[in-house]
Design a protein around this motif. Sequence first.
Motif, PDB file in Angstrom:
ATOM      1  N   UNK A 157       0.795  -1.263  -0.063  1.00 48.05           N
ATOM      2  CA  UNK A 157       0.071  -0.040  -0.145  1.00 48.05           C
ATOM      3  C   UNK A 157       0.872   1.179  -0.167  1.00 48.05           C
ATOM      4  N   UNK A 158       1.822   1.216   0.807  1.00 45.78           N
ATOM      5  CA  UNK A 158       2.974   2.423   0.923  1.00 45.78           C
ATOM      6  C   UNK A 158       3.529   2.726  -0.247  1.00 45.78           C
ATOM      7  N   UNK A 159       3.976   1.546  -1.018  1.00 47.85           N
ATOM      8  CA  UNK A 159       4.419   2.042  -2.542  1.00 47.85           C
ATOM      9  C   UNK A 159       3.604   2.088  -3.540  1.00 47.85           C
ATOM     10  N   UNK A 160       2.416   1.798  -3.505  1.00 45.80           N
ATOM     11  CA  UNK A 160       1.462   2.173  -4.399  1.00 45.80           C
ATOM     12  C   UNK A 160       0.638   3.453  -4.039  1.00 45.80           C
ATOM     13  N   UNK A 161       0.841   4.028  -2.936  1.00 44.12           N
ATOM     14  CA  UNK A 161       0.188   5.299  -2.663  1.00 44.12           C
ATOM     15  C   UNK A 161       1.258   6.540  -2.040  1.00 44.12           C
ATOM     16  N   UNK A 162       2.003   6.865  -3.033  1.00 43.70           N
ATOM     17  CA  UNK A 162       3.105   7.823  -2.704  1.00 43.70           C
ATOM     18  C   UNK A 162       2.351   8.948  -1.760  1.00 43.70           C
ATOM     19  N   UNK A 163       2.995   9.362  -0.482  1.00 43.44           N
ATOM     20  CA  UNK A 163       2.288  10.393   0.321  1.00 43.44           C
ATOM     21  C   UNK A 163       1.617  10.076   1.395  1.00 43.44           C
ATOM     22  N   UNK A 164       1.471   8.600   1.461  1.00 44.59           N
ATOM     23  CA  UNK A 164       0.524   8.083   2.627  1.00 44.59           C
ATOM     24  C   UNK A 164       1.419   7.035   3.273  1.00 44.59           C
ATOM     25  N   UNK A 165       1.190   6.917   4.506  1.00 43.56           N
ATOM     26  CA  UNK A 165       1.984   5.870   5.421  1.00 43.56           C
ATOM     27  C   UNK A 165       0.859   5.152   6.302  1.00 43.56           C
ATOM     28  N   UNK A 166       1.256   3.992   6.753  1.00 42.48           N
ATOM     29  CA  UNK A 166       0.327   2.930   7.508  1.00 42.48           C
ATOM     30  C   UNK A 166       0.716   3.084   8.823  1.00 42.48           C
ATOM     31  N   UNK A 167      -0.189   3.431   9.848  1.00 43.39           N
ATOM     32  CA  UNK A 167       0.264   3.623  11.275  1.00 43.39           C
ATOM     33  C   UNK A 167       0.202   2.156  11.944  1.00 43.39           C
ATOM     34  N   UNK A 168       0.505   2.192  13.231  1.00 37.76           N
ATOM     35  CA  UNK A 168       0.821   0.852  13.719  1.00 37.76           C
ATOM     36  C   UNK A 168      -0.463   0.178  13.631  1.00 37.76           C
ATOM     37  N   UNK A 169      -0.347  -1.144  13.370  1.00 32.06           N
ATOM     38  CA  UNK A 169      -1.649  -2.096  13.222  1.00 32.06           C
ATOM     39  C   UNK A 169      -2.521  -1.831  12.387  1.00 32.06           C
ATOM     40  N   UNK A 170      -1.926  -1.019  11.103  1.00 32.53           N
ATOM     41  CA  UNK A 170      -2.843  -0.990  10.092  1.00 32.53           C
ATOM     42  C   UNK A 170      -3.276  -2.085   9.326  1.00 32.53           C
ATOM     43  N   UNK A 172      -5.755  -3.533   5.937  1.00 27.32           N
ATOM     44  CA  UNK A 172      -6.354  -3.253   4.810  1.00 27.32           C
ATOM     45  C   UNK A 172      -7.442  -2.685   4.775  1.00 27.32           C
ATOM     46  N   UNK A 173      -7.691  -1.332   4.356  1.00 31.53           N
ATOM     47  CA  UNK A 173      -9.077  -0.660   4.250  1.00 31.53           C
ATOM     48  C   UNK A 173      -9.099   0.503   5.308  1.00 31.53           C
ATOM     49  N   UNK A 174      -8.071   0.345   6.380  1.00 28.47           N
ATOM     50  CA  UNK A 174      -8.173   1.403   7.421  1.00 28.47           C
ATOM     51  C   UNK A 174      -7.571   2.586   6.802  1.00 28.47           C
ATOM     52  N   UNK A 175      -7.683   3.748   7.774  1.00 25.43           N
ATOM     53  CA  UNK A 175      -7.286   4.855   7.380  1.00 25.43           C
ATOM     54  C   UNK A 175      -5.549   4.741   7.467  1.00 25.43           C
ATOM     55  N   UNK A 176      -5.149   5.615   6.393  1.00 24.02           N
ATOM     56  CA  UNK A 176      -3.502   6.016   6.656  1.00 24.02           C
ATOM     57  C   UNK A 176      -3.398   7.469   7.086  1.00 24.02           C
ATOM     58  N   UNK A 177      -2.165   7.712   6.868  1.00 23.39           N
ATOM     59  CA  UNK A 177      -1.689   8.992   7.447  1.00 23.39           C
ATOM     60  C   UNK A 177      -1.110   9.666   6.390  1.00 23.39           C
ATOM     61  N   UNK A 178      -0.971  10.968   5.863  1.00 22.12           N
ATOM     62  CA  UNK A 178      -0.525  11.873   5.024  1.00 22.12           C
ATOM     63  C   UNK A 178       0.512  12.519   5.836  1.00 22.12           C
ATOM     64  N   UNK A 179       1.522  12.268   5.965  1.00 20.39           N
ATOM     65  CA  UNK A 179       2.788  13.072   6.714  1.00 20.39           C
ATOM     66  C   UNK A 179       2.726  14.749   6.454  1.00 20.39           C
ATOM     67  N   UNK A 180       2.696  15.516   7.214  1.00 21.26           N
ATOM     68  CA  UNK A 180       2.706  16.818   7.012  1.00 21.26           C
ATOM     69  C   UNK A 180       3.001  17.710   8.209  1.00 21.26           C
ATOM     70  N   UNK A 181       3.449  18.980   8.309  1.00 14.18           N
ATOM     71  CA  UNK A 181       3.659  19.823   9.199  1.00 14.18           C
ATOM     72  C   UNK A 181       2.638  19.858  10.229  1.00 14.18           C
ATOM     73  N   UNK A 182       1.495  19.815   9.758  1.00 21.90           N
ATOM     74  CA  UNK A 182       0.143  19.865  10.302  1.00 21.90           C
ATOM     75  C   UNK A 182      -0.159  18.656  11.476  1.00 21.90           C
ATOM     76  N   UNK A 183       0.490  17.667  11.115  1.00 16.54           N
ATOM     77  CA  UNK A 183       0.336  16.438  11.979  1.00 16.54           C
ATOM     78  C   UNK A 183       1.380  16.433  13.280  1.00 16.54           C
ATOM     79  N   UNK A 184       2.462  17.195  13.195  1.00 16.43           N
ATOM     80  CA  UNK A 184       3.301  16.970  14.036  1.00 16.43           C
ATOM     81  C   UNK A 184       2.869  17.470  15.429  1.00 16.43           C
ATOM     82  N   UNK A 185       3.122  16.344  16.416  1.00 11.10           N
ATOM     83  CA  UNK A 185       2.686  16.791  17.751  1.00 11.10           C
ATOM     84  C   UNK A 185       1.011  16.460  18.039  1.00 11.10           C
ATOM     85  N   UNK A 186       0.230  16.108  16.907  1.00 16.24           N
ATOM     86  CA  UNK A 186      -0.949  16.004  17.044  1.00 16.24           C
ATOM     87  C   UNK A 186      -1.406  14.565  17.035  1.00 16.24           C
ATOM     88  N   UNK A 187      -0.428  13.588  16.964  1.00 17.02           N
ATOM     89  CA  UNK A 187      -0.985  12.406  16.775  1.00 17.02           C
ATOM     90  C   UNK A 187      -0.598  11.639  18.188  1.00 17.02           C
TER      91      UNK A 187
END
Length: 187
Positions: A157-170, A172-187
């Motif tokens: 999934x990570x390779x096929x969807x640039x800009x998205x990462x899979x969080x712990x215990x991800x 298939x079909x669950x939400x992913x994260x799009x790393x950005x400065x807006x997420x820093x310190x909010x997870x």
Amino acid sequence: MSLIGYEIQPFTAQAYKSGAFVEVTDADIKGKWSVFFFYPADFTFVCPTELEDLQNEYANLKALGVEVYGVSTDTHFSHKAWADTSPAIGKIEYFLVGDQNHDLTKQFNNLREGVGLADRGTFVTDPSGTVQLVEVTPEGVGRNAAELVRKIKAAKYWQEHPGQVCPAKWEEGAETLAPSIDLVGKI
């Protein structure tokens, strides 16, 4: 030293698969995801439980376009004898690769020097032959094939969807994260 990002080098090995001896080379892994599932030795204790568990997930892995190579420093002849005598190993449909010269085991930096056996290591390569996942456990700790399938789904999934990462215990079909400065310190 991590092998993440390491590109598999040329190799040729003999394997046992579905009642026949076959040759396996680096060309066989190009264009698809592959699992190199190293284990210490045939005719042992934890190894058949792991190999049978991996067989139980083999159809799921094949459906994902993944091929499996079980590898030990035994010969392909030993693999056949083990399959002929063990109900668990007799079920295996994936490749059982003999690496008595330690070529593959050393390539994956997975040989216990002075012992001549492979560590209990799992290495997943992407279609370009580049290592994307690594797991190594001590001899007395077996691995979980269902967790391996989950990790492969996440890596794909990570390779096929640039800009998205899979969080712990991800899963298939669950939400992913799009790393950005807006997420820093909010997870």
